[in-house]
Design a protein around this motif. Sequence first.
Motif, mmCIF file in Angstrom:
data_model
loop_
_atom_site.group_PDB
_atom_site.id
_atom_site.type_symbol
_atom_site.label_atom_id
_atom_site.label_comp_id
_atom_site.label_asym_id
_atom_site.label_seq_id
_atom_site.Cartn_x
_atom_site.Cartn_y
_atom_site.Cartn_z
ATOM 1 N N ARG A 287 0.712 -1.255 0.080
ATOM 2 C CA ARG A 287 0.115 -0.008 0.101
ATOM 3 C C ARG A 287 1.026 1.292 0.081
ATOM 4 O O ARG A 287 0.630 2.261 0.761
ATOM 5 C CB ARG A 287 -0.826 0.028 1.251
ATOM 6 N N SER A 288 1.877 1.335 -0.960
ATOM 7 C CA SER A 288 2.678 2.498 -1.297
ATOM 8 C C SER A 288 2.024 3.875 -0.973
ATOM 9 O O SER A 288 1.034 3.906 -1.715
ATOM 10 C CB SER A 288 3.554 2.131 -2.399
ATOM 11 N N GLU A 289 2.686 4.772 -0.249
ATOM 12 C CA GLU A 289 2.290 6.019 -0.373
ATOM 13 C C GLU A 289 2.870 6.857 -1.538
ATOM 14 O O GLU A 289 2.576 7.913 -1.705
ATOM 15 C CB GLU A 289 2.710 6.769 1.078
ATOM 16 N N ARG A 290 3.907 6.182 -2.158
ATOM 17 C CA ARG A 290 4.329 6.913 -3.336
ATOM 18 C C ARG A 290 3.200 7.253 -4.524
ATOM 19 O O ARG A 290 2.466 6.189 -4.827
ATOM 20 C CB ARG A 290 5.493 6.225 -4.013
ATOM 21 N N SER A 291 3.304 8.473 -5.254
ATOM 22 C CA SER A 291 2.119 8.741 -5.988
ATOM 23 C C SER A 291 2.835 9.257 -7.528
ATOM 24 O O SER A 291 2.184 9.600 -8.445
ATOM 25 C CB SER A 291 1.383 9.930 -5.704
ATOM 26 N N ASN A 292 4.249 9.184 -7.705
ATOM 27 C CA ASN A 292 4.882 9.445 -8.724
ATOM 28 C C ASN A 292 5.495 8.670 -9.765
ATOM 29 O O ASN A 292 6.412 8.849 -10.464
ATOM 30 C CB ASN A 292 6.085 10.599 -8.299
ATOM 31 N N ASN A 293 4.640 7.536 -9.862
ATOM 32 C CA ASN A 293 5.203 6.477 -10.672
ATOM 33 C C ASN A 293 4.200 6.663 -11.992
ATOM 34 O O ASN A 293 3.327 6.154 -12.200
ATOM 35 C CB ASN A 293 4.953 5.024 -10.196
ATOM 36 N N ILE A 294 4.843 7.369 -12.904
ATOM 37 C CA ILE A 294 4.139 7.520 -14.399
ATOM 38 C C ILE A 294 3.628 6.099 -15.160
ATOM 39 O O ILE A 294 2.802 5.853 -15.627
ATOM 40 C CB ILE A 294 4.868 8.579 -15.324
ATOM 41 N N TYR A 295 4.444 5.123 -14.804
ATOM 42 C CA TYR A 295 4.174 3.933 -15.383
ATOM 43 C C TYR A 295 3.049 3.029 -14.995
ATOM 44 O O TYR A 295 2.163 2.591 -15.675
ATOM 45 C CB TYR A 295 5.440 3.077 -15.375
#
Length: 331
Positions: A287-295
């Motif tokens: 449940r990653s909090e990262r939101s900047n993975n464009i892929y």
Amino acid sequence: GSFLLLLGLGSTGLVDETPPLFASAGRAMSHSGDWLTPKVNGILRFDKPPFYYWLMALFYSIPANENWDKLGSLSARLPSALSTLFLMMIIADTVFCFTDNNKLSLSLIASLSFVLSPLIIIWSRTAVSDSLLCATLGVSLLFFWRRISSEDESICIIPWLFLAIGILTKGPVAFVIIFTTLLSFFLTHKNWKKLLLKINPGKGLLITFLISSPWYFLQLLNKGNIFWDNFFGYHNLKRYTSVVNNHAESWWFYFFILILASLPFSIFLIHGMIDTFKELIKNFQIRSERSNNIYIFSFCWLMSVFLFFSFSATKLPSYWIPAVPAASILI
């Protein structure tokens, strides 16, 4: 992009059935002054909303149009070609600004694999609204992602504005694709509520509604059941729930189109999809909090188009076009 999309664009007349009907409706708006209701030879044409007709009518209204567009086909095709060219640049700019390494190489690969797609080349040189829908949805989703992955509040209105234009280009399908893409992307994140607030859905939906709804209300008011039955009943609901114009295909049709549309880079798309799916599973498990993975965002975008149109009873290759920008980023 200019070489592929603009060179010789008006050197031939329009072919097949649908492009001449689009062009006739756009030219009729220009000549009659009635920019509200699309008509061909006086007959109502409610297959699509008016935005593509409006753009054609603008080109037909340029003084001395007949001198530089003798066949009338350049004015009809320019909205498709220019919208694709614009989206190509937005793809390049987004990848360049929001990737960490090899910025120039990645932006060139993404933009070129988009514009070299056989589907993009063909439909961008055709006087129908599919390329314009692709551009409006593509720009909208890319700016949604830019807003989600950054703190730049100045771009908050842009994705909602292009969503409104998409709804005025092809109808409710624009909202469905955007909604399912964002929903599926948010569900992969632990902090989905924070991401939702960043795109300001309350203000955004109001802006989209205020821009896109007046034309629909005016047509319902003026034409009533004729507009409702033709546009919503036949060209939206019936096309999705039953086979129209003999466009019946197997359930695996879009697996084939996925490969065809990304030639000659299809093997890289498959590789990108597999790698991104692995990353998606990993992010979902923690449940990653990262939101900047464009892929991952592009994978959700591609799968939203794939699943939505796979369930449609009427299937056409052009329905896949809104997924090509996402495929180009995965490539």
